[in-house]
Design a protein around this motif. Structure first.
Motif, PDB file in Angstrom:
ATOM      1  N   VAL A  68      29.355  17.701  22.280  1.00 29.44           N
ATOM      2  CA  VAL A  68      28.537  16.495  22.417  1.00 29.44           C
ATOM      3  C   VAL A  68      28.110  15.985  21.045  1.00 29.44           C
ATOM      4  O   VAL A  68      28.195  14.780  20.748  1.00 29.44           O
ATOM      5  CB  VAL A  68      27.306  16.774  23.304  1.00 29.44           C
ATOM      6  N   LEU A  69      27.650  16.889  20.193  1.00 27.30           N
ATOM      7  CA  LEU A  69      27.203  16.483  18.857  1.00 27.30           C
ATOM      8  C   LEU A  69      28.367  15.951  18.024  1.00 27.30           C
ATOM      9  O   LEU A  69      28.211  14.984  17.268  1.00 27.30           O
ATOM     10  CB  LEU A  69      26.541  17.671  18.151  1.00 27.30           C
ATOM     11  N   GLU A  70      29.528  16.571  18.156  1.00 30.26           N
ATOM     12  CA  GLU A  70      30.704  16.105  17.413  1.00 30.26           C
ATOM     13  C   GLU A  70      31.124  14.706  17.854  1.00 30.26           C
ATOM     14  O   GLU A  70      31.574  13.898  17.031  1.00 30.26           O
ATOM     15  CB  GLU A  70      31.867  17.083  17.621  1.00 30.26           C
ATOM     16  N   SER A  71      30.973  14.424  19.138  1.00 25.35           N
ATOM     17  CA  SER A  71      31.388  13.109  19.642  1.00 25.35           C
ATOM     18  C   SER A  71      30.416  11.996  19.244  1.00 25.35           C
ATOM     19  O   SER A  71      30.711  10.817  19.452  1.00 25.35           O
ATOM     20  CB  SER A  71      31.526  13.151  21.166  1.00 25.35           C
ATOM     21  N   HIS A  72      29.268  12.368  18.684  1.00 24.29           N
ATOM     22  CA  HIS A  72      28.287  11.381  18.223  1.00 24.29           C
ATOM     23  C   HIS A  72      27.939  11.646  16.755  1.00 24.29           C
ATOM     24  O   HIS A  72      26.766  11.631  16.359  1.00 24.29           O
ATOM     25  CB  HIS A  72      27.017  11.433  19.084  1.00 24.29           C
ATOM     26  N   SER A  73      28.966  11.872  15.960  1.00 30.10           N
ATOM     27  CA  SER A  73      28.740  12.190  14.547  1.00 30.10           C
ATOM     28  C   SER A  73      28.062  11.042  13.797  1.00 30.10           C
ATOM     29  O   SER A  73      27.362  11.266  12.803  1.00 30.10           O
ATOM     30  CB  SER A  73      30.070  12.546  13.870  1.00 30.10           C
ATOM     31  N   ASN A  74      28.255   9.802  14.282  1.00 28.98           N
ATOM     32  CA  ASN A  74      27.638   8.651  13.604  1.00 28.98           C
ATOM     33  C   ASN A  74      26.114   8.735  13.604  1.00 28.98           C
ATOM     34  O   ASN A  74      25.454   8.189  12.706  1.00 28.98           O
ATOM     35  CB  ASN A  74      28.066   7.345  14.273  1.00 28.98           C
ATOM     36  N   HIS A  90      15.610  10.197  18.063  1.00 25.41           N
ATOM     37  CA  HIS A  90      16.574   9.095  17.978  1.00 25.41           C
ATOM     38  C   HIS A  90      17.128   8.703  19.351  1.00 25.41           C
ATOM     39  O   HIS A  90      18.193   8.069  19.429  1.00 25.41           O
ATOM     40  CB  HIS A  90      17.725   9.481  17.044  1.00 25.41           C
ATOM     41  N   ALA A  91      16.415   9.049  20.416  1.00 26.11           N
ATOM     42  CA  ALA A  91      16.906   8.764  21.768  1.00 26.11           C
ATOM     43  C   ALA A  91      17.092   7.271  22.012  1.00 26.11           C
ATOM     44  O   ALA A  91      18.052   6.848  22.671  1.00 26.11           O
ATOM     45  CB  ALA A  91      15.947   9.352  22.806  1.00 26.11           C
ATOM     46  N   GLY A  92      16.185   6.452  21.484  1.00 23.59           N
ATOM     47  CA  GLY A  92      16.303   5.014  21.686  1.00 23.59           C
ATOM     48  C   GLY A  92      17.512   4.433  20.994  1.00 23.59           C
ATOM     49  O   GLY A  92      18.160   3.506  21.506  1.00 23.59           O
ATOM     50  N   GLU A  93      17.851   4.976  19.837  1.00 21.57           N
ATOM     51  CA  GLU A  93      18.978   4.477  19.055  1.00 21.57           C
ATOM     52  C   GLU A  93      20.313   5.002  19.582  1.00 21.57           C
ATOM     53  O   GLU A  93      21.332   4.299  19.528  1.00 21.57           O
ATOM     54  CB  GLU A  93      18.794   4.894  17.592  1.00 21.57           C
ATOM     55  N   TRP A  94      20.303   6.228  20.095  1.00 21.18           N
ATOM     56  CA  TRP A  94      21.529   6.865  20.588  1.00 21.18           C
ATOM     57  C   TRP A  94      21.294   7.404  22.005  1.00 21.18           C
ATOM     58  O   TRP A  94      21.200   8.610  22.235  1.00 21.18           O
ATOM     59  CB  TRP A  94      21.952   8.005  19.653  1.00 21.18           C
ATOM     60  N   PRO A  95      21.204   6.512  22.990  1.00 17.77           N
ATOM     61  CA  PRO A  95      20.849   6.933  24.358  1.00 17.77           C
ATOM     62  C   PRO A  95      21.892   7.834  25.016  1.00 17.77           C
ATOM     63  O   PRO A  95      21.535   8.737  25.776  1.00 17.77           O
ATOM     64  CB  PRO A  95      20.707   5.607  25.112  1.00 17.77           C
ATOM     65  N   VAL A  96      23.179   7.584  24.757  1.00 14.35           N
ATOM     66  CA  VAL A  96      24.220   8.419  25.384  1.00 14.35           C
ATOM     67  C   VAL A  96      24.159   9.842  24.833  1.00 14.35           C
ATOM     68  O   VAL A  96      24.273  10.823  25.582  1.00 14.35           O
ATOM     69  CB  VAL A  96      25.613   7.805  25.162  1.00 14.35           C
ATOM     70  N   SER A 137      21.515  11.275  23.627  1.00 14.13           N
ATOM     71  CA  SER A 137      20.297  11.871  24.181  1.00 14.13           C
ATOM     72  C   SER A 137      20.509  12.329  25.622  1.00 14.13           C
ATOM     73  O   SER A 137      20.097  13.430  26.007  1.00 14.13           O
ATOM     74  CB  SER A 137      19.151  10.867  24.117  1.00 14.13           C
ATOM     75  N   GLN A 138      21.180  11.493  26.406  1.00 17.67           N
ATOM     76  CA  GLN A 138      21.391  11.822  27.814  1.00 17.67           C
ATOM     77  C   GLN A 138      22.281  13.060  27.972  1.00 17.67           C
ATOM     78  O   GLN A 138      21.949  13.989  28.719  1.00 17.67           O
ATOM     79  CB  GLN A 138      22.024  10.632  28.529  1.00 17.67           C
ATOM     80  N   ASN A 139      23.416  13.058  27.271  1.00 12.32           N
ATOM     81  CA  ASN A 139      24.356  14.182  27.405  1.00 12.32           C
ATOM     82  C   ASN A 139      23.779  15.482  26.838  1.00 12.32           C
ATOM     83  O   ASN A 139      23.909  16.561  27.434  1.00 12.32           O
ATOM     84  CB  ASN A 139      25.670  13.850  26.703  1.00 12.32           C
ATOM     85  N   TYR A 140      23.149  15.366  25.684  1.00 10.03           N
ATOM     86  CA  TYR A 140      22.554  16.540  25.044  1.00 10.03           C
ATOM     87  C   TYR A 140      21.419  17.101  25.907  1.00 10.03           C
ATOM     88  O   TYR A 140      21.347  18.314  26.152  1.00 10.03           O
ATOM     89  CB  TYR A 140      22.037  16.154  23.655  1.00 10.03           C
ATOM     90  N   SER A 141      20.552  16.224  26.376  1.00  7.79           N
ATOM     91  CA  SER A 141      19.402  16.666  27.175  1.00  7.79           C
ATOM     92  C   SER A 141      19.841  17.297  28.484  1.00  7.79           C
ATOM     93  O   SER A 141      19.221  18.247  28.973  1.00  7.79           O
ATOM     94  CB  SER A 141      18.467  15.489  27.449  1.00  7.79           C
ATOM     95  N   HIS A 142      20.929  16.771  29.060  1.00  8.11           N
ATOM     96  CA  HIS A 142      21.443  17.356  30.298  1.00  8.11           C
ATOM     97  C   HIS A 142      21.845  18.815  30.082  1.00  8.11           C
ATOM     98  O   HIS A 142      21.502  19.698  30.884  1.00  8.11           O
ATOM     99  CB  HIS A 142      22.643  16.551  30.790  1.00  8.11           C
ATOM    100  N   LEU A 143      22.558  19.073  28.995  1.00  2.18           N
ATOM    101  CA  LEU A 143      22.977  20.443  28.700  1.00  2.18           C
ATOM    102  C   LEU A 143      21.786  21.337  28.391  1.00  2.18           C
ATOM    103  O   LEU A 143      21.741  22.498  28.808  1.00  2.18           O
ATOM    104  CB  LEU A 143      23.953  20.451  27.516  1.00  2.18           C
ATOM    105  N   ARG A 144      20.814  20.804  27.679  1.00  4.30           N
ATOM    106  CA  ARG A 144      19.645  21.606  27.316  1.00  4.30           C
ATOM    107  C   ARG A 144      18.761  21.874  28.532  1.00  4.30           C
ATOM    108  O   ARG A 144      18.211  22.973  28.665  1.00  4.30           O
ATOM    109  CB  ARG A 144      18.841  20.902  26.222  1.00  4.30           C
ATOM    110  N   ARG A 145      18.623  20.900  29.433  1.00  2.72           N
ATOM    111  CA  ARG A 145      17.830  21.129  30.646  1.00  2.72           C
ATOM    112  C   ARG A 145      18.484  22.184  31.519  1.00  2.72           C
ATOM    113  O   ARG A 145      17.813  23.051  32.074  1.00  2.72           O
ATOM    114  CB  ARG A 145      17.670  19.825  31.435  1.00  2.72           C
ATOM    115  N   ARG A 146      19.806  22.104  31.629  1.00  2.00           N
ATOM    116  CA  ARG A 146      20.530  23.096  32.416  1.00  2.00           C
ATOM    117  C   ARG A 146      20.345  24.482  31.818  1.00  2.00           C
ATOM    118  O   ARG A 146      20.166  25.471  32.524  1.00  2.00           O
ATOM    119  CB  ARG A 146      22.020  22.737  32.453  1.00  2.00           C
ATOM    120  N   ARG A 147      20.349  24.535  30.509  1.00  2.00           N
ATOM    121  CA  ARG A 147      20.161  25.812  29.821  1.00  2.00           C
ATOM    122  C   ARG A 147      18.755  26.350  30.052  1.00  2.00           C
ATOM    123  O   ARG A 147      18.558  27.531  30.307  1.00  2.00           O
ATOM    124  CB  ARG A 147      20.416  25.605  28.320  1.00  2.00           C
TER     125      ARG A 147
END
Length: 308
Positions: free
Chosen positions: A17-23, A193-199, A201-211
């Motif tokens: 997820v982090l690699e896909s949002h390197s920007n 940076h959730a407001g600037e990078w919502p996707v 934030s969503q994908n990362y938070s999903h994995l972290r919540r599951r964890r």
């Protein structure tokens, strides 16, 4: 091993997820440093997990076969030694060989190697009489070769097991380091940076919540107990043994290497019990576990006497 694999896969998913949002990290050197540190540790953890999946069961099987071959040869040599001692009217040597005969069916590999070495020395001291009684010179040579082969195999097995346990300890340390980077650095970065990078934030938070759901709020419980259950007589691993962490009510079954792992444990006084079919039940192990502690505790089981 499964729990280590699960953690590794979880970290790899976050890494993707982090690699896909390197920007999102451009122009943020501190965040890049923490991200790359997480990537590096995750890659190393993945390599360690892959290495630990490779079984050493075949090595144990070879060692078992070598041990049985040496045991059978030693039983024959011991019977010959008893006859030799009687012919030499050497009561001291007779007592030694009789003692060895009683021990040979239940002693460990290390003890058997010592017995074999001692018997070779005794036979060599009485070589002329031994040959006169019909012991071929090649018999002693063959026994020496068996001893050499089994000792080398035994050392190789132990080295491989030591390497695996060191790898596991390193893997556990890496897991704790990755969890700290996520909790104290990357979680905050993504949230900020959730407001600037919502996707992201969503994908990362999903994995972290599951964890977090999987962890059941045990982020601070980072201590571990690892160990091996083995046969006290042969030194071979006992697969399928049941090890129970009494306070938590957790039960785990040893893998093909006889290994078990309890992780994400709280500090405090804990007790372990162990049970395996065909073996006596060992004493309960009382363990004092500190914060961020890694304890190695091994069980050596004694086979039940015949008829029990």
């Amino acid at each position: 091993m499964n729990r280590l694999t699960e953690k590794t896969e979880s970290f790899l998913a976050i890494k993707r997820v982090l690699e896909s949002h390197s920007n999102a990290f451009e122009g943020k050197p501190n965040a890049i440093a923490f991200r790359d540190s997480f990537f590096e540790r995750t890659a190393t953890l993945s390599q360690l997990s892959a290495a630990m999946v490779r079984p050493v069961k075949s090595l144990y099987t070879t060692r078992r076969d070598q041990r049985l071959a040496l045991q059978q040869r030693l039983l024959l040599i011991t019977d010959f030694g008893i006859m030799l001692a009687k012919n030499a009217q050497n009561n001291g040597m007779l007592s030694i060989f009789l003692h060895y005969k009683k021990r040979l069916r239940s002693i460990s590999v290390a003890a058997m190697l010592q017995v074999a070495t001692d018997e070779l020395q005794l036979l060599d001291q009485h070589r002329s009489l031994a040959e006169a009684l019909g012991l071929p010179a090649t018999e002693i040579q063959d026994l020496q070769q068996l001893i050499t082969d089994l000792r080398a195999l035994y050392e190789l097995t132990q080295n491989q097991l030591d390497q695996r346990r060191n790898q596991r300890l390193r893997a556990l340390a890496l897991i704790n380091e990755c969890q700290d980077i996520l909790k104290f650095e990357l979680d905050k970065f993504v949230s900020f940076h959730a407001g600037e990078w919502p996707v992201l934030s969503q994908n990362y938070s999903h994995l972290r919540r599951r964890r977090r759901r999987h962890q059941s709020n045990k982020l601070n419980e980072t201590s571990d107990i690892i160990g091996t259950v083995s046969d006290a007589g042969t030194g071979l691993p006992v697969a399928g043994a049941t090890v129970k962490l009494i306070e938590q009510g957790w039960t785990i079954t040893t893998d093909g290497d006889g290994d078990f792992l309890f992780d994400e444990l709280p500090a405090g006084h804990l007790t372990l019990s162990c049970h395996a079919s065909g073996y006596e039940v060992p004493e309960i192990a009382a363990i004092v576990l500190g914060m961020n502690d890694h304890v190695v505790w091994n069980f050596q089981l004694t086979k039940l006497a015949s008829g029990n």
